[in-house]
Design an enzyme around this catalytic site. Structure first.
Site, mmCIF file in Angstrom:
data_model
loop_
_atom_site.group_PDB
_atom_site.id
_atom_site.type_symbol
_atom_site.label_atom_id
_atom_site.label_comp_id
_atom_site.label_asym_id
_atom_site.label_seq_id
_atom_site.Cartn_x
_atom_site.Cartn_y
_atom_site.Cartn_z
ATOM 1 N N GLY A 39 24.842 -29.425 -6.599
ATOM 2 C CA GLY A 39 24.022 -28.333 -6.067
ATOM 3 C C GLY A 39 22.543 -28.650 -5.976
ATOM 4 O O GLY A 39 22.121 -29.815 -5.997
ATOM 5 N N THR A 40 21.755 -27.591 -5.887
ATOM 6 C CA THR A 40 20.296 -27.710 -5.799
ATOM 7 C C THR A 40 19.773 -28.490 -6.993
ATOM 8 O O THR A 40 18.964 -29.413 -6.855
ATOM 9 C CB THR A 40 19.673 -26.288 -5.812
ATOM 10 O OG1 THR A 40 20.235 -25.540 -4.742
ATOM 11 C CG2 THR A 40 18.169 -26.334 -5.670
ATOM 12 N N GLU A 187 4.736 -27.546 -9.963
ATOM 13 C CA GLU A 187 5.353 -28.837 -10.324
ATOM 14 C C GLU A 187 5.149 -29.861 -9.204
ATOM 15 O O GLU A 187 4.745 -30.995 -9.452
ATOM 16 C CB GLU A 187 6.846 -28.656 -10.629
ATOM 17 C CG GLU A 187 7.085 -27.915 -11.942
ATOM 18 C CD GLU A 187 8.543 -27.863 -12.384
ATOM 19 O OE1 GLU A 187 8.799 -27.278 -13.433
ATOM 20 O OE2 GLU A 187 9.448 -28.408 -11.688
ATOM 21 N N GLU A 203 -2.453 -18.437 -3.693
ATOM 22 C CA GLU A 203 -1.589 -17.517 -4.454
ATOM 23 C C GLU A 203 -2.045 -16.086 -4.217
ATOM 24 O O GLU A 203 -3.218 -15.764 -4.387
ATOM 25 C CB GLU A 203 -1.637 -17.890 -5.941
ATOM 26 C CG GLU A 203 -1.078 -16.861 -6.903
ATOM 27 C CD GLU A 203 0.377 -16.481 -6.652
ATOM 28 O OE1 GLU A 203 1.231 -17.383 -6.568
ATOM 29 O OE2 GLU A 203 0.655 -15.270 -6.515
ATOM 30 N N LEU A 320 17.451 -20.076 -12.664
ATOM 31 C CA LEU A 320 17.326 -21.240 -13.533
ATOM 32 C C LEU A 320 18.697 -21.869 -13.743
ATOM 33 O O LEU A 320 19.712 -21.157 -13.835
ATOM 34 C CB LEU A 320 16.765 -20.824 -14.894
ATOM 35 C CG LEU A 320 15.303 -20.370 -14.908
ATOM 36 C CD1 LEU A 320 14.946 -19.756 -16.251
ATOM 37 C CD2 LEU A 320 14.367 -21.525 -14.570
ATOM 38 N N HIS A 445 5.237 -32.790 -40.496
ATOM 39 C CA HIS A 445 3.849 -33.151 -40.166
ATOM 40 C C HIS A 445 3.776 -34.641 -39.886
ATOM 41 O O HIS A 445 4.381 -35.426 -40.620
ATOM 42 C CB HIS A 445 2.942 -32.810 -41.338
ATOM 43 C CG HIS A 445 1.538 -33.300 -41.142
ATOM 44 N ND1 HIS A 445 0.638 -32.673 -40.306
ATOM 45 C CD2 HIS A 445 0.889 -34.387 -41.642
ATOM 46 C CE1 HIS A 445 -0.497 -33.324 -40.313
ATOM 47 N NE2 HIS A 445 -0.385 -34.381 -41.112
#
Ligand code: FAD
Length: 467
Positions: A39-40, A187, A203, A320, A445
């Site tokens: 698919g896409t 992106e 936009e 998504l 850490h």
């Protein structure tokens, strides 16, 4: 030919549904109109865009950051044809992987256009016009989406393009205008911007990524501006004309008659995607669409014809791949008589720019709209030892927790590796963690994850350690 389940469309929704059906003992067929499965997502979406994002990120770092790390490269040379060829080979490996999975799971693959002839029949029309009829107990519609390309933009696939064509540009454009500051536009803008193309984004809203967290989007816009990308927010494109190798884009200031023109080599339309239901025969069997042309489904993802289900981009919800996949599993299990569940509030969204941006749950703005009283904790990446070590100090983590119960309702991250970091939040929110829970979990850490712990400390009484 008779099957328990026939899936139309082999994107992440369709192929995952088919595999799960087969795992559950159902005789399954999948129909795909293109020669390659996936698919896409695999062919012209998630995978190729990430391949180019990774390549362009290496190039950008070599050009702009290696020197700071004490690495001299000499004059850099871009081989965009090779970059695009590598992307194609990544796609090929992935689509071949789906072929293998279909064989492994004994799923019959039919190439051709699928249309629903009746409640229990699907017709497959091959490229040469040959028709085959499949009889089936259940049907799953997983036909996905296509880019929205309004007539005024004169989409010609040559100079006025969508992401599909942009993924194959192998001569670096000098300039590209991007219509839409959403995920796909940002992106693709990042890919070409990093390689040296001048990018201008138009936009309509007053900010980029209008559905995502405002603070994180602001921070991302700031970083992208530093990279040289220009933004025209509160503007709309009213006309696009291409002539030879030039595109002229007419831009109008929102709430005004003022217009100006931008010229570029390409204009990329990325204003969203529309559900793809062309020639699927939905009307003939009485399957209803909603007001946005999406296949209407109930809570079990059944259409108005109860043995026919629909999943992924063709129905409501976030467009998504992972949402489509989860719905594929959901429907297969429902057909098999199980009681699956999807928590639609906890589907993470990711933008693979650099820094990356990711979010799950509600935003601060949504909390306000829904009159939920929340407390907010933020922690900037620049206060993080790990971020300083890698010189990736742009970004922040923001945690939104219920004021009374302390339950975490939303986590939003912009910064290095946000795409992977968000998973800690998703997992903990699935188990309904509080901000105090996150604050008390030992985080390794030095890692970027410490920013999540610190933001949780900030949310629970303003007690971050490193700020
Ligand atoms: P699709 O993947 O669109 O698949 C549908 C399939 O059905 C297609 O193969 C189509 O040919 C076939 N089909 C349609 N009609 C018929 C018919 N009648 N007969 C036979 N076959 C038919 N999502 C993410 O989660 N992460 C990302 O990083 C991401 N990046 C993206 C980048 C780009 C550039 C784009 C365009 C999209 C991106 N997406 C991303 C979105 C993601 O690709 C889609 O949400 C996802 O592919 C939807 O899956 P689907 O199975 O519903 O449909």
């Amino acid at each position: 030919m008779r099957y328990d389940v026939t899936v139309i469309g082999s994107g992440p929704g369709g192929y995952v549904a088919a595999i799960r059906c087969s795992q559950l003992g159902l005789k399954t067929a999948i129909i795909e109109r293109y020669q390659t499965l996936g698919g896409t997502c695999l062919n012209v979406g998630c995978i190729p865009s990430k391949a180019l994002l990774d390549s362009s990120e290496h190039y950008y770092n070599a050009a702009h950051h290696f020197e700071d790390h004490g690495i001299a490269t000499g004059k850099l040379k871009l081989d965009l044809k090779k970059m695009v060829a590598r992307k194609a080979s990544v796609v090929e490996q992935n689509v071949k992987g789906i072929d293998y999975l279909m064989k492994k799971n004994k799923i019959d693959v039919h190439h051709g256009h699928g249309s629903i002839a009746s409640k229990n029949e699907v017709t497959v029309t091959a490229d040469n016009g040959d028709k085959t009829t499949i009889e089936t107990d259940k049907i799953i519609i997983a036909t996905g989406s296509k880019p929205t390309t309004p007539p005024a933009f004169n989409y010609d696939k040559k100079r006025v393009i969508s992401s599909t064509e942009a993924l194959n540009i192998d001569v670096l454009p000098k300039k590209m205008i991007i219509i839409g500051g959403g995920v796909i536009g940002l992106e693709m803008g990042s890919v070409f911007g990093r390689l040296g193309t001048e990018i201008e984004v138009v936009e309509y809203m007053d900010r980029i990524l209008p559905t995502m967290d405002k603070d994180c989007a602001k921070e991302l816009q700031k970083t992208m501006k530093k990279m040289g990308i220009k933004f025209h927010t509160k503007h709309k494109v009213v006309d696009v004309q291409s002539k030879g190798k030039t595109v002229t884009v007419t831009v109008q200031k929102r709430d005004s008659e003022d217009t100006f023109e931008l010229e570029a080599d390409y204009c990329l339309i990325s204003i969203g995607r529309r559900p793809y239901t062309d020639s699927l025969g939905l009307e003939d069997v009485g399957i209803k669409l909603d007001d946005r042309g999406r296949v209407e489904v109930n809570d079990h993802l059944q259409t108005s014809v109860d043995n026919i289900y629909a999943i992924g981009d063709v129905i409501k919800g976030m467009m998504l791949a992972h949402k489509a996949e989860d719905e594929g599993v959901f429907v297969a299990e429902h057909i098999a008589g199980e009681k699956p569940h999807i928590d639609y509030n906890l589907i993470p969204g990711v933008v693979y720019t650099w820094p990356e941006m990711a979010g799950v749950g509600i935003t601060e703005e949504e909390a306000k709209e829904r009159s939920i009283t929340v407390k907010v904790g933020k922690f900037p990446f620049k206060a993080l030892g790990r971020a300083r070590a890698s010189m990736d100090t742009d970004g922040l983590v923001k945690i939104i927790a219920d004021e009374t119960t302390d339950e975490v309702l939303g986590v939003h991250i912009v910064g290095a590796r946000a795409a992977d970091l968000i998973m800690e939040a998703v997992a903990l929110m699935e188990f309904r963690a509080t901000a105090e829970d996150i604050a008390r979990i030992c985080h390794p850490h030095p890692t970027y994850t410490e920013a999540i712990k610190e933001a949780a400390l900030a949310a629970t009484g303003n007690r971050p350690i490193h700020m």
